[in-house]
Structure formats: C-alpha cells, structure tokens
Design a protein around this motif. Structure first.
Motif, PDB file in Angstrom:
ATOM      1  N   ASP A   9      37.632  45.388  39.331  1.00 27.44           N
ATOM      2  CA  ASP A   9      39.240  45.542  39.408  1.00 27.44           C
ATOM      3  C   ASP A   9      39.665  44.215  38.548  1.00 27.44           C
ATOM      4  OD1 ASP A   9      41.879  44.973  40.259  1.00 27.44           O
ATOM      5  OD2 ASP A   9      41.197  44.625  42.236  1.00 27.44           O
ATOM      6  N   PRO A  10      40.728  44.671  37.313  1.00 24.83           N
ATOM      7  CA  PRO A  10      41.098  43.729  36.300  1.00 24.83           C
ATOM      8  C   PRO A  10      41.935  42.706  36.850  1.00 24.83           C
ATOM      9  CG  PRO A  10      42.194  45.822  36.061  1.00 24.83           C
ATOM     10  CD  PRO A  10      40.986  46.187  37.209  1.00 24.83           C
ATOM     11  N   ASN A  11      42.423  42.728  38.177  1.00 26.75           N
ATOM     12  CA  ASN A  11      43.398  41.856  38.784  1.00 26.75           C
ATOM     13  C   ASN A  11      42.795  40.739  39.478  1.00 26.75           C
ATOM     14  OD1 ASN A  11      45.572  43.646  38.069  1.00 26.75           O
ATOM     15  ND2 ASN A  11      44.980  44.639  39.847  1.00 26.75           N
ATOM     16  N   ARG A  12      41.202  40.816  39.676  1.00 20.65           N
ATOM     17  CA  ARG A  12      40.370  39.768  40.152  1.00 20.65           C
ATOM     18  C   ARG A  12      40.131  38.677  39.341  1.00 20.65           C
ATOM     19  NH1 ARG A  12      37.802  40.731  45.080  1.00 20.65           N
ATOM     20  NH2 ARG A  12      37.608  38.710  45.093  1.00 20.65           N
ATOM     21  N   LEU A  13      41.343  38.061  38.827  1.00 22.70           N
ATOM     22  CA  LEU A  13      41.155  36.639  38.003  1.00 22.70           C
ATOM     23  C   LEU A  13      40.563  35.738  38.845  1.00 22.70           C
ATOM     24  CD1 LEU A  13      44.322  37.269  36.177  1.00 22.70           C
ATOM     25  CD2 LEU A  13      42.140  37.598  35.407  1.00 22.70           C
ATOM     26  N   ASP A  14      40.567  35.736  40.148  1.00 21.62           N
ATOM     27  CA  ASP A  14      39.963  34.744  41.142  1.00 21.62           C
ATOM     28  C   ASP A  14      38.359  34.647  40.762  1.00 21.62           C
ATOM     29  OD1 ASP A  14      40.076  37.366  42.227  1.00 21.62           O
ATOM     30  OD2 ASP A  14      38.969  36.276  43.989  1.00 21.62           O
ATOM     31  N   TRP A  95      33.977  41.296  29.930  1.00 23.56           N
ATOM     32  CA  TRP A  95      35.382  41.661  30.835  1.00 23.56           C
ATOM     33  C   TRP A  95      36.304  42.346  30.122  1.00 23.56           C
ATOM     34  CZ3 TRP A  95      36.770  40.620  35.751  1.00 23.56           C
ATOM     35  CH2 TRP A  95      38.323  40.816  36.029  1.00 23.56           C
ATOM     36  N   THR A  99      37.359  46.070  31.096  1.00 18.79           N
ATOM     37  CA  THR A  99      38.730  46.293  31.451  1.00 18.79           C
ATOM     38  C   THR A  99      39.709  46.664  30.437  1.00 18.79           C
ATOM     39  OG1 THR A  99      39.341  44.025  31.364  1.00 18.79           O
ATOM     40  CG2 THR A  99      37.943  44.549  33.443  1.00 18.79           C
ATOM     41  N   ALA A 101      41.083  44.595  29.308  1.00 16.28           N
ATOM     42  CA  ALA A 101      42.167  43.234  29.423  1.00 16.28           C
ATOM     43  C   ALA A 101      41.766  42.100  28.923  1.00 16.28           C
ATOM     44  CB  ALA A 101      42.527  43.109  30.906  1.00 16.28           C
TER      45      ALA A 101
END
Ligand SMILES: [Fe+2]
Lengths: 124, 729
Positions: A9-14, A95, A99, A101
């Motif tokens: 999930d490319p939004n999981r920057l956490d 990453w 992704t 990204a």
C-alpha cells in the motif's frame, strides 16, 4: 513487479518511517509483511550493498542474472558511511520499484556514533 | 578490485615442514611481493586493537615474478594414450548415460579426440542435445547425430561403431525406460567417407582433449556415465547387451579393449579396467562417486554392498578438487616458529591478499595448556560461499540486505574457483566436496564475520588478554585423535564449529571425559557429519542427508553414504551422536539481522557456578556485538532442551531474550519439534564431566564478536576470562 505490487500500500508512509528509524531490529507486523515482500525482490536487478571498507564505507549494489549467471554491479556513485544508510537506500529504491512512488526527500536514518554498541556492523 | 590470489597445498602445517604457495596475478605487473605474517587480529572493528599482523622473518619474504595461472575446472577420467588404443581400426564404444544439463554446448562421454586438430573419435551430446558420433582425420569430419533430443535425468544406452572395412559408422540411442509419447530412440548407420586418425591421443570419459600432447580437456559432460566400454571390432546387438555386465563374458575378452568398472574401489582416483588389457583410468577433479547407476532399483542404499547398483560416476563441468597451479615458492617453517594463524601477505602494487594457513605445534613442543581449535572443517564447508548465488527469498531469512565484498566480486567473475557445499552444481546436483587446493576467498582477514573471520575474534581476544596458546585445527584432530588434545587443559572453539567427523567427536568426548575442559564459544556446533579424504589433506565431503539449507541440493535417493569413508552422512543427532552430549545444547534457531543480550538465571547465583559472573554487575549482559549490533546472542543459537540426550548436571547460567521476528526454528532438529514452548533464545550452560572434565557453552555464533567491545573490558570478555582462568587451573 506484477505479483507483489498489489501487496504494498503506497500510502503506508508510517511503515517507511518505522523502517527509517530502525532498519534492522524489532518491527511491527505490518512492516514485517512489507519487508517480506521487498526483500523477496526478484534476483535480476535485486538491490544489495557493497562493503568498500569494513566498518567505514559502503556502496549500493545490484545483482543481475543473465544466462543463469549472476553478476554484481557496484554503483560507485552511491556511497554510504553507515550500514543503516545503505539499508535505507535499498529500502527506498525497492519501495519505488514496487510502488512506482518516489519517497522524495526523506533522509537517511539517524546517525549513530561508530563506537555505539547498537551500530549495525556485520557483513552478512 | 582483487588482482592477486593464492593458496597453499594444505591448511595446517607444523614447524619443520615445508609449505608450498601458489599465486596468480591478474594485474599488469612484473613482480609481486610476499611476506609471511602472523595474525594478532584479522579485523578492522573499531572496538579493539584493529587489524594486527606481526611480521615474521622468513627467507621467502621477497619479490617474485608475477604470472597469471589458469585453473582447470571440470571432472573426467583419463585412460591415457596407450599403444593398444593406437591399434584400433574398427571399433565399438558404448556407455549408459544420464545427462543432467542439456544445453547449446558439446559434451563428450567417451572420446579419443583432439579438438584443436579435429581428429579422432568421440561419442558426445551435440549442441542440439542429441547423441552424436564424431569422426575426424584432421582435414574432414564425419558427424552422425541421432536426431533425437535426450531427456535430462533419464538413462540411455548409447552405442557407436566404425567399421574400417566397409567405412560404415553407426549410432544408437535407446532409453532404458521408454516414456509413452516420447520419441527419443534412434538407431542409424552412415557412410563415414573417412578413416578417423586417433593415433597418440588420450582416451577420456566425460570430456575430450583440447590438443594432442596436452593434459587439458574440454567439452566436459554434465551427468552420469555408467559402464563405459571400448571394443576393437563392430559388435552385434547381443554382444553389446552382454557387455554391460561384469565380469566380462569369456568370449568377449578378445574383442574388448577396455571395460571400466565405476562401481568398485570408489575411494580410489584410479578406475579399474576389467578387461584383460588393464587400461585403468585416472579421475581428475573429483567427480561425484557413491551415486546410483542405471541398475539401481532402491533395494540397496549402501554403494559398497552393491557395486553393480552404483556403477556410475557423476561428472560436472564445474568440479574442482585441485586448481593445479604451479608453485611460486616453498617455505620450510623454522623449528622454533610459534603456533598461530599465519598468512603469506601478497602485494602486487594494487591489491593486498593474505593466503592463510595454521601452524600447529610439533608433538611434545606445546607451549601452553590452552589450545584454540580452528574449525577448518567448517571453513572448508563454507569455502567460496557465493552469497550472490542464493535464491531470491534468502534475504528474508537474513533480515538484512545482501552485503558483498571484494571477494564476492572476484568469485562472480571466477567460476573456476568452485563453490561451497551450500550451493549446487550448475546442473542442480549437490556439491559433495570442498578442497583447500584452490584460492578460498572467505578464509581471509577483513572478510565477512562468519566462520574464519568471526572465529579470529577469539584469537584476537586471547592475545589481547595476554594468554599463551597453541592453534590446532579440525583436520589435525581428525587425523591424530585425542593425543593431539592430551597436552592441553582447555580447548576453545570459535563461533561456529558446525562440522565434525566421527573421529573429531570421539577425540573431544575422550578429552572432556578424562579431565579436559572445553569452551564452546559458538552456536550451531558439532551438528553435521563430515568426512575428510583419507589421503589428500584439506579435502572434505559432506552430504545434506537430513535436509538441505539455502541453495544446496539434497543427495539423490540411495546416496547418503560418504564416498570418502563409507559412513552414512547427515546430522549427527540422527546418526546417534547428538551435539547436546558434547555441548549440553541443541542447535535450534537462526536469524542474521541482529543480536540480543543474555539474562542470568536464578541458578547462576549458586556458589558452585556464580564465579562465572565475578565482576559482572548486571543480570542482563552482552547487549553489544559486531554482528548487526544488538548483542552477544545471535545469528545461530542453541537451546538447552534437556532429556535423554543430555549429560547430567547441566546448569543453565543465562538465556538470551528479546530476539527479533527474523529468528526462525531449525526444521531439521526433531528434538526441538516436540519442545517448542519457549521463544527463540540462546542458552549458556556449564557442566562437569567425569575425572574433573568440564564444558562451558555459550550457544551463540555472535559471542566472539562481542569480546572486543570497550577494548576487551566488557561482561562478555569478563565471563569468558573467568571461565578460562578457572578451567585452566
Ligand atoms: Fe553453518
């Protein structure tokens, strides 16, 4: 990248930040799952680390497979003064590879003093 | 970049003996410099003394002419160029073959051929993967392919002949077991229109010659060859069938030139010719023996009990048992040379290389009651480990990115230096053997902290703490038994003495059972069975009978017995010699990202053992280590499981805690299978043995890599020192 792409999930920057803080060590279950995918990067073009001078200098490397033979390519322009920084760069490139990204300006992990017992050393 | 490499003719040597050094230079230089050094420390870590080599005054310290040496790789049998072969006009050749790597490359099974002169005859697999016969007279070639592609890992009877009277050549390819729907049989005849000229050439099995008068071979075959035969006339079908069996049928003796018997004398490099001519062959580069042949039916597992079922040899184009380089210099070790870990430091103006060797004391001239046992069996098993050749998922097990060094770059470019027993041959069959007669790029200073360079942390620590000690090796222990240990009060291991021969275990059991004290400063120790070659030093055999790790391959069914010794191979626990009997521990888990500290047990405060911790202030100790930071417990760790396979009176002194998610259970330890109650950890134990013997075990590969922290002033160092001081009193 087709089969594993969907697992990230490319939004999981956490998780990116969690890894940056501690490239090796205890990780949350979600980061573990992410690392299982990233570290199983296909061997043709697999990112790795090259140790130029033990305990002092590392470089980014890649493994390529051609006709069943593997070669190691060292990127002499991408060098690090800690293993943490090298591990981070491998993570960052994967990453992006998985992704698509860009992680942009996120900097390397916090520096540790070379004599700090927690500094990452080995060459495994 | 590495430009200079070398090796010695053996790893362990005594004062008074002569050691030979073989060196190859790739840099464009006229000379290189060699100097003998003794190591204080082989590593640059910033905690201790740093890299430290003591110069040794030796007459061989000087400049030498630089040259590049070629390594011959690939195994084959050479039957020489006997005049009996020259007398051949008509002939028949036949063999059973089991190809394992069909590719766009010629592979010879039975030949009398010169590739350079294009003359002779050869039965081979052509670039299309078909059986073929090649005849040449030096100007023309007659090539007869079967037109049918061979299947990999299927047995075929292959035959060929040339009739000097009619000029006819014939070829047949017959699967031993025909598969339905597969068209892979052929039987054809052609007009040769030439008479092959094979005079003066060598007869080879598994390769052909590059040119006459040369020892070199090429077109190495990957796969098994069984029952190769050569006859001096064209045989009929029934004669050909009879020829597969030994002893030879009486009426065939006059026609058979050679019938090599691969099933007997498996330990010998010499292959017996069962014909009246006795044209024995010599094996080069150690192909795999003790492997099943075309007759094997599963009713027998031991090659010695049924030679007819094991009448095959498995040849590989990447076998190497001796790089075969010319000697650059020889050094007779002075009689007063102290025992230690030494090297010839080679410098070519660009690159520094260290060719490592171990100097053990002459019997009766030991200088200390302390011996360091260098794990040369383990160094050999891992020699030229090619991490970059691992499967994709291996990094998940490591828990860190693959990190390479100059030796990896060099190995990737130099396939001819062979690989380790942790990998497979190019044809995916297992690598059984490892030889010290080749450059071994991970038995050198400043290399990865694993096996040699990890173990040398103990050597560094002993010297830094001012201890006098001798250095002995696994192979010395194997060959000489407990008498090698008798002069010592304490024997220390390095971090990973994984491999042991039966003789080594017997010697260590006897030593600790008769007053000797063992400090096992590692993890995953004494777990796997290996065999040393009875004659050639530095030649090791191991078969992963009970599960293969990493990129290694399992031996095939019916191939668990070691070719060097006839012993059944595998994990010592399953062979009735569990490591726990010797060390009080079981190898249980591994993980290579980082380490963890130990916590003292309640029992460790008992007066009988609390001396181990004299000067140690905290209950939790060892939270530092070079192996990925973290701590003294890590990489591969052992547990105290207890039970019938344990000596009595074992006290668990401490256990590590807080390992990461990377740790995983060793699946091949069935003792652990039923006791998987606790989280991953290392146990440190101590126990007494009869007659005042004792054993102290740390259960962690990473332990030695914590010794130098804070310039050797730390709890791991303190504990090791407390035990060593007590043990050697
Ligand atoms: Fe190992």
């Amino acid at each position: 990248m087709t089969t594993n792409e969907s697992k990230i999930d490319p939004n999981r920057l956490d998780l990116v930040e969690e890894f940056r803080q501690a490239p090796v060590g205890h990780h949350s279950p979600d980061l573990q799952a992410l690392l299982r995918v990233l570290r199983a990067e296909p061997e043709d073009g697999k990112h790795a680390v090259y140790c130029i001078k033990p305990y002092h200098q590392w470089a980014l490397a890649r493994v390529w497979v051609k006709d069943g033979r593997r070669t190691i390519e060292v990127d002499w322009n991408t060098m690090f003064d800690s293993r943490e920084a090298a591990e981070w760069e491998v993570f960052r490139r994967r990453w992006e590879r998985f992704t698509g990204a860009d992680l942009g300006d996120v900097g390397p992990p916090p520096r540790r003093d070379r004599t700090d017992p927690k500094v990452l050393y080995g060459r495994m | 970049m590495k430009t200079i490499v070398g090796y010695t003719d053996r790893l362990s040597v005594m004062p008074g003996e002569t050691l030979h050094f073989m060196v190859s230079c790739e840099a464009d230089v006229a000379t290189y410099r060699a100097d003998i050094v003794r190591f204080g420390s082989t590593d640059d870590n910033p905690w201790g003394r740093g890299f430290l080599e003591h110069p040794v005054d030796a007459e061989v310290n000087r400049e030498y002419p630089a040259r590049r040496q070629e390594t011959e790789i690939g195994s084959y049998m050479d039957a020489g160029c006997n005049p009996t072969f020259d007398a051949l006009e008509s002939f028949s050749i036949q063999a059973m073959i089991w190809p394992t790597l069909i590719e766009a490359r010629e592979q010879a099974m039975l030949s009398r051929w010169s590739e350079c002169e294009q003359r002779g005859f050869a039965l081979y697999v052509n670039r299309s993967g078909e059986l073929a016969l090649k005849l040449g007279d030096g100007s023309a070639i007659h090539d007869l392919p079967s037109g049918k592609v061979l299947r990999e890992r299927a047995w075929y009877a292959v035959t060929a002949s040339f009739d000097a009277v009619t000029g006819k050549a014939s070829l047949s390819q017959t699967p031993v077991v025909a598969e339905s729907g597969v068209d892979d049989a052929a039987d054809l005849t052609s007009d040769a229109r030439l008479v092959p000229d094979h005079t003066g050439l060598r007869v080879l099995v598994g390769a052909w010659g590059t040119h006459s008068g040369s020892e070199a071979a090429s077109a190495h075959f990957n796969g098994r060859i069984d029952s190769p035969r050569l006859a001096c006339r064209v045989l009929n079908a029934s004669e050909r069938s009879a020829l597969w069996y030994l002893p030879l049928r009486h009426d065939l003796h006059g026609s058979v030139v050679a019938a090599w018997d691969f099933g007997r004398d498996q330990q010998s490099k010499r292959v017996q010719d069962a014909s009246a001519n006795r044209l024995d062959g010599i094996l080069h580069n150690l192909p795999a023996r003790g492997v099943t042949g075309w007759r094997w039916d599963g009713t027998e597992q031991d090659y010695r009990r049924s030679p007819d079922h094991y009448s095959a040899i498995h040849f590989h184009d990447d076998d190497v048992s001796d790089a075969g380089w010319s000697c650059d210099f020889a050094w007779q070790l002075p009689d007063d040379l102290p025992s230690g870990v030494y090297a010839a430091r080679l410098h070519d103006g660009n690159d520094d290389e260290h060719v490592v060797f171990f100097v053990r004391p002459v019997a009766g001239k030991t200088r200390s009651r302390i011996a360091f046992l260098a794990s040369t069996a383990t160094y050999l098993a891992y020699a030229n480990d090619r991490l970059f050749d691992e499967f994709t998922g291996y990094e998940v097990e490591l828990g860190t990115a693959w990190t390479f060094g100059p030796e990896d770059l060099y190995l990737a470019e130099h396939r001819e230096l062979g690989s380790s027993t942790y990998h497979a041959h190019r044809d995916a069959s297992p690598i059984f053997y490892s030889s010290a007669r080749r450059p071994m790029l991970n038995i050198r200073p400043r290399s990865v902290l694993w096996t040699f360079n990890g173990d040398m942390m103990v050597l560094d620590w002993l010297e830094a703490c001012g201890y006098e000690f001798d250095v002995i090796t696994d192979e010395d222990l194997h060959r000489e038994g407990v008498s090698l240990l008798t002069p010592y009060r304490v024997v220390l291991t390095g971090g990973h003495p994984e491999y042991a021969s039966r003789q080594m275990l017997d010697a260590l059991d006897s030593f600790t059972g008769s007053g000797g004290r063992l400090m096992y400063l590692g993890g995953n120790g004494f777990v796997h069975c290996v065999a040393f070659h009875p004659e050639q030093p530095g030649l090791l055999e191991r078969r992963w009978v009970h599960g293969a790790p990493r990129s290694a391959s399992l031996p095939g069914p019916g191939e668990a017995y070691y070719h060097f010794t006839g012993e059944f191979g595998g994990r010592w626990r399953r062979l009735g010699r569990p490591e726990s009997r010797l060390t009080g521990l079981d190898f249980c888990t591994s993980g290579f990202d980082t380490g963890a500290p130990y916590r003292r047990s309640a029992e460790s405060f008992e007066p009988s053992v609390s001396w181990v911790f004299d000067g140690v202030a905290e209950e939790v100790f060892g939270d530092f280590g070079l192996a990925g930071g973290g701590g003294a417990a890590g990489q591969e760790v052992d547990w105290h499981l207890g039970g019938p396979d344990y000596p009595s009176g074992v006290t668990v002194l401490a256990s590590s805690e807080n390992h990461t998610w990377i740790m995983q259970q060793d699946a091949s330890n069935e003792n652990l299978g039923t006791r998987n109650a606790r989280e991953h950890h290392a146990d440190m134990v101590i126990f007494e043995r009869p007659n005042c013997g004792a054993v102290f075990s740390v259960g962690s590969i990473s332990w030695p890599q914590s010794l130098s922290f804070n310039f050797y002033d730390n709890d791991v160092s303190r504990i090791t020192r407390n035990v060593l001081d007590r043990f050697h009193k």
